[in-house]
Design a protein around this motif. Structure first.
Motif, PDB file in Angstrom:
ATOM      1  N   ARG A 143       0.999  -0.710  -0.256  1.00 41.36           N
ATOM      2  CA  ARG A 143      -0.242   0.088   0.157  1.00 41.36           C
ATOM      3  C   ARG A 143       0.982   1.403   0.054  1.00 41.36           C
ATOM      4  NH1 ARG A 143      -2.170   3.404   3.511  1.00 41.36           N
ATOM      5  NH2 ARG A 143      -4.756   4.346   2.920  1.00 41.36           N
ATOM      6  N   LEU A 144       0.291   1.923  -0.726  1.00 41.54           N
ATOM      7  CA  LEU A 144       1.413   3.494  -0.878  1.00 41.54           C
ATOM      8  C   LEU A 144       0.615   4.142  -0.515  1.00 41.54           C
ATOM      9  CD1 LEU A 144       2.556   2.482  -4.873  1.00 41.54           C
ATOM     10  CD2 LEU A 144       3.247   2.070  -2.291  1.00 41.54           C
ATOM     11  N   THR A 145       1.561   5.102   0.041  1.00 45.64           N
ATOM     12  CA  THR A 145       1.457   6.669   0.741  1.00 45.64           C
ATOM     13  C   THR A 145       1.658   7.651  -0.050  1.00 45.64           C
ATOM     14  OG1 THR A 145       0.554   5.954   2.800  1.00 45.64           O
ATOM     15  CG2 THR A 145       0.655   8.394   2.865  1.00 45.64           C
ATOM     16  N   VAL A 146       1.385   9.094  -0.661  1.00 51.55           N
ATOM     17  CA  VAL A 146       2.742   9.806  -1.110  1.00 51.55           C
ATOM     18  C   VAL A 146       2.546  10.588   0.041  1.00 51.55           C
ATOM     19  CG1 VAL A 146       2.285  11.465  -3.283  1.00 51.55           C
ATOM     20  CG2 VAL A 146       1.544   9.394  -3.654  1.00 51.55           C
ATOM     21  N   ASP A 147       3.277  11.204   0.205  1.00 52.41           N
ATOM     22  CA  ASP A 147       4.521  12.010   1.173  1.00 52.41           C
ATOM     23  C   ASP A 147       5.005  13.427   0.623  1.00 52.41           C
ATOM     24  OD1 ASP A 147       4.085  13.779   3.030  1.00 52.41           O
ATOM     25  OD2 ASP A 147       5.145  12.228   4.752  1.00 52.41           O
ATOM     26  N   VAL A 148       5.030  14.462   1.291  1.00 56.50           N
ATOM     27  CA  VAL A 148       6.009  15.422   0.479  1.00 56.50           C
ATOM     28  C   VAL A 148       7.319  15.646   1.546  1.00 56.50           C
ATOM     29  CG1 VAL A 148       5.848  17.721   0.639  1.00 56.50           C
ATOM     30  CG2 VAL A 148       3.876  16.629  -0.089  1.00 56.50           C
TER      31      VAL A 148
ATOM     32  N   LYS B 255      10.080  21.232  -2.873  1.00 55.30           N
ATOM     33  CA  LYS B 255       9.427  20.275  -1.895  1.00 55.30           C
ATOM     34  C   LYS B 255       9.330  19.056  -3.434  1.00 55.30           C
ATOM     35  CE  LYS B 255       6.391  23.089   1.128  1.00 55.30           C
ATOM     36  NZ  LYS B 255       5.286  23.333   0.863  1.00 55.30           N
ATOM     37  N   ARG B 256       9.736  18.018  -3.125  1.00 59.91           N
ATOM     38  CA  ARG B 256       9.093  16.954  -3.851  1.00 59.91           C
ATOM     39  C   ARG B 256       8.299  15.831  -2.790  1.00 59.91           C
ATOM     40  NH1 ARG B 256      13.063  12.245  -3.237  1.00 59.91           N
ATOM     41  NH2 ARG B 256      14.165  12.610  -1.479  1.00 59.91           N
ATOM     42  N   PHE B 257       7.620  14.658  -3.938  1.00 55.73           N
ATOM     43  CA  PHE B 257       6.466  13.824  -3.647  1.00 55.73           C
ATOM     44  C   PHE B 257       7.542  12.776  -2.970  1.00 55.73           C
ATOM     45  CE2 PHE B 257       3.551  16.130  -6.332  1.00 55.73           C
ATOM     46  CZ  PHE B 257       2.960  16.963  -5.069  1.00 55.73           C
ATOM     47  N   LEU B 258       7.454  11.562  -2.692  1.00 54.85           N
ATOM     48  CA  LEU B 258       7.905  10.623  -2.700  1.00 54.85           C
ATOM     49  C   LEU B 258       6.780   9.470  -2.266  1.00 54.85           C
ATOM     50  CD1 LEU B 258       8.317   9.651   1.247  1.00 54.85           C
ATOM     51  CD2 LEU B 258       9.832  11.856   0.549  1.00 54.85           C
ATOM     52  N   ILE B 259       7.466   8.340  -2.143  1.00 58.97           N
ATOM     53  CA  ILE B 259       6.652   7.894  -1.083  1.00 58.97           C
ATOM     54  C   ILE B 259       6.646   6.783  -0.179  1.00 58.97           C
ATOM     55  CG2 ILE B 259       4.971   5.029  -2.050  1.00 58.97           C
ATOM     56  CD1 ILE B 259       4.245   6.613  -3.637  1.00 58.97           C
TER      57      ILE B 259
END
Length: 134
Positions: free
Chosen positions: A100-105, A121-125
Protein backbone atom coordinates in the motif's frame (compact mmCIF):
# COMPACT_ATOMS: atom_id res chain seq x y z
CA UNK A 1 4.10 10.50 7.90
CA UNK A 2 2.95 11.63 11.30
CA UNK A 3 0.48 9.12 12.75
CA UNK A 4 -2.12 11.86 13.36
CA UNK A 5 -1.91 13.35 9.86
CA UNK A 6 -5.05 12.93 7.80
CA UNK A 7 -4.92 10.74 4.74
CA UNK A 8 -7.01 10.85 1.58
CA UNK A 9 -7.66 7.39 0.16
CA UNK A 10 -7.92 6.76 -3.58
CA UNK A 11 -10.95 4.93 -4.88
CA UNK A 12 -10.25 1.26 -5.58
CA UNK A 13 -10.13 0.69 -9.34
CA UNK A 14 -8.42 -2.66 -9.94
CA UNK A 15 -10.85 -5.40 -10.94
CA UNK A 16 -11.94 -7.53 -7.99
CA UNK A 17 -10.46 -5.21 -5.35
CA UNK A 18 -12.47 -3.26 -2.78
CA UNK A 19 -9.58 -1.55 -0.97
CA UNK A 20 -7.43 1.47 -1.67
CA UNK A 21 -3.86 0.77 -2.76
CA UNK A 22 -2.75 4.41 -2.61
CA UNK A 23 -3.31 7.39 -0.31
CA UNK A 24 -2.19 11.02 0.11
CA UNK A 25 -1.01 12.66 3.31
CA UNK A 26 -2.56 15.98 4.27
CA UNK A 27 0.67 17.70 3.19
CA UNK A 28 0.43 16.09 -0.23
CA UNK A 29 -3.24 17.12 -0.57
CA UNK A 30 -2.41 20.76 0.26
CA UNK A 31 0.51 20.88 -2.20
CA UNK A 32 -1.58 19.23 -4.93
CA UNK A 33 -4.38 21.77 -4.42
CA UNK A 34 -1.84 24.59 -4.85
CA UNK A 35 -0.35 22.94 -7.94
CA UNK A 36 -3.83 22.32 -9.40
CA UNK A 37 -4.59 26.04 -9.11
CA UNK A 38 -1.51 26.82 -11.22
CA UNK A 39 -1.43 23.90 -13.65
CA UNK A 40 -5.01 22.65 -13.88
CA UNK A 41 -5.91 18.95 -13.55
CA UNK A 42 -3.04 16.68 -12.49
CA UNK A 43 -2.01 13.02 -12.52
CA UNK A 44 0.70 10.86 -10.92
CA UNK A 45 2.88 8.24 -12.56
CA UNK A 46 5.21 5.96 -10.61
CA UNK A 47 7.79 4.35 -12.86
CA UNK A 48 10.34 1.68 -12.10
CA UNK A 49 13.34 3.76 -13.06
CA UNK A 50 16.38 4.57 -11.01
CA UNK A 51 17.08 7.71 -9.00
CA UNK A 52 14.16 10.15 -9.26
CA UNK A 53 12.57 7.76 -11.76
CA UNK A 54 11.46 5.77 -8.74
CA UNK A 55 9.75 8.80 -7.19
CA UNK A 56 6.11 9.56 -7.94
CA UNK A 57 6.02 12.12 -10.71
CA UNK A 58 3.18 14.63 -10.89
CA UNK A 59 2.21 15.95 -14.33
CA UNK A 60 -0.60 17.98 -15.83
CA UNK A 61 -3.32 15.42 -16.61
CA UNK A 62 -2.70 13.78 -19.99
CA UNK A 63 0.86 15.08 -20.33
CA UNK A 64 2.28 11.65 -19.48
CA UNK A 65 0.80 9.18 -21.94
CA UNK A 66 -0.24 5.90 -20.33
CA UNK A 67 -0.73 2.64 -22.18
CA UNK A 68 -0.88 -1.15 -21.69
CA UNK A 69 2.51 -0.90 -19.94
CA UNK A 70 0.83 0.99 -17.06
CA UNK A 71 -1.66 0.13 -14.31
CA UNK A 72 -4.20 2.58 -12.86
CA UNK A 73 -3.90 2.02 -9.08
CA UNK A 74 -6.44 4.54 -7.89
CA UNK A 75 -8.31 7.77 -8.46
CA UNK A 76 -8.44 10.50 -5.82
CA UNK A 77 -11.29 12.96 -5.46
CA UNK A 78 -9.02 15.88 -4.62
CA UNK A 79 -11.08 18.31 -2.48
CA UNK A 80 -11.87 21.54 -4.31
CA UNK A 81 -10.26 20.27 -7.51
CA UNK A 82 -11.44 17.03 -9.08
CA UNK A 83 -10.25 13.55 -10.03
CA UNK A 84 -6.53 12.80 -9.87
CA UNK A 85 -5.33 9.46 -11.27
CA UNK A 86 -2.37 7.51 -9.86
CA UNK A 87 -0.64 5.27 -12.42
CA UNK A 88 2.27 2.85 -12.06
CA UNK A 89 4.33 1.05 -14.67
CA UNK A 90 3.22 -2.58 -14.96
CA UNK A 91 6.78 -3.77 -14.25
CA UNK A 92 6.95 -1.76 -11.04
CA UNK A 93 3.51 -3.03 -10.00
CA UNK A 94 4.78 -6.60 -10.31
CA UNK A 95 7.24 -5.77 -7.49
CA UNK A 96 4.88 -3.63 -5.41
CA UNK A 97 1.58 -5.53 -5.79
CA UNK A 98 1.61 -6.50 -2.08
CA UNK A 99 2.22 -2.92 -0.97
CA UNK A 100 0.00 0.00 0.00
CA UNK A 101 1.48 3.33 -1.03
CA UNK A 102 1.15 6.73 0.61
CA UNK A 103 2.28 9.84 -1.26
CA UNK A 104 3.94 12.33 1.07
CA UNK A 105 5.91 15.58 0.64
CA UNK A 106 9.41 16.45 1.85
CA UNK A 107 11.59 19.52 1.50
CA UNK A 108 14.08 19.39 -1.33
CA UNK A 109 14.03 19.42 -5.06
CA UNK A 110 14.04 16.30 -7.17
CA UNK A 111 15.74 16.29 -10.53
CA UNK A 112 12.76 15.10 -12.57
CA UNK A 113 10.00 16.85 -14.49
CA UNK A 114 7.43 16.69 -11.70
CA UNK A 115 5.45 19.94 -11.35
CA UNK A 116 6.25 20.41 -7.65
CA UNK A 117 10.00 20.92 -8.27
CA UNK A 118 9.85 24.77 -8.38
CA UNK A 119 8.11 24.74 -4.98
CA UNK A 120 11.29 23.45 -3.27
CA UNK A 121 9.46 20.25 -2.32
CA UNK A 122 9.18 16.78 -3.74
CA UNK A 123 6.75 13.93 -3.53
CA UNK A 124 7.89 10.58 -2.19
CA UNK A 125 6.33 7.21 -1.51
CA UNK A 126 5.96 5.66 1.91
CA UNK A 127 4.96 2.02 1.71
CA UNK A 128 3.59 -0.72 3.91
CA UNK A 129 2.80 -4.34 3.19
CA UNK A 130 -0.83 -5.14 2.63
CA UNK A 131 -2.29 -7.64 5.07
CA UNK A 132 -3.56 -10.51 2.95
CA UNK A 133 -5.23 -13.46 4.63
CA UNK A 134 -3.46 -16.61 4.27
Amino acid sequence: MAPSESVLEAAAVLPGEDFSRVALTGSAVRLLQKLWAGHGPLMFHQSGGCCDGSSPMCYPAGEFITAEADVLLGVFDLPGCGPLEFWMSRGQFAYWKHTRLTVDVVAGRGSGFSVEAPEGKRFLIRSELLGFPG
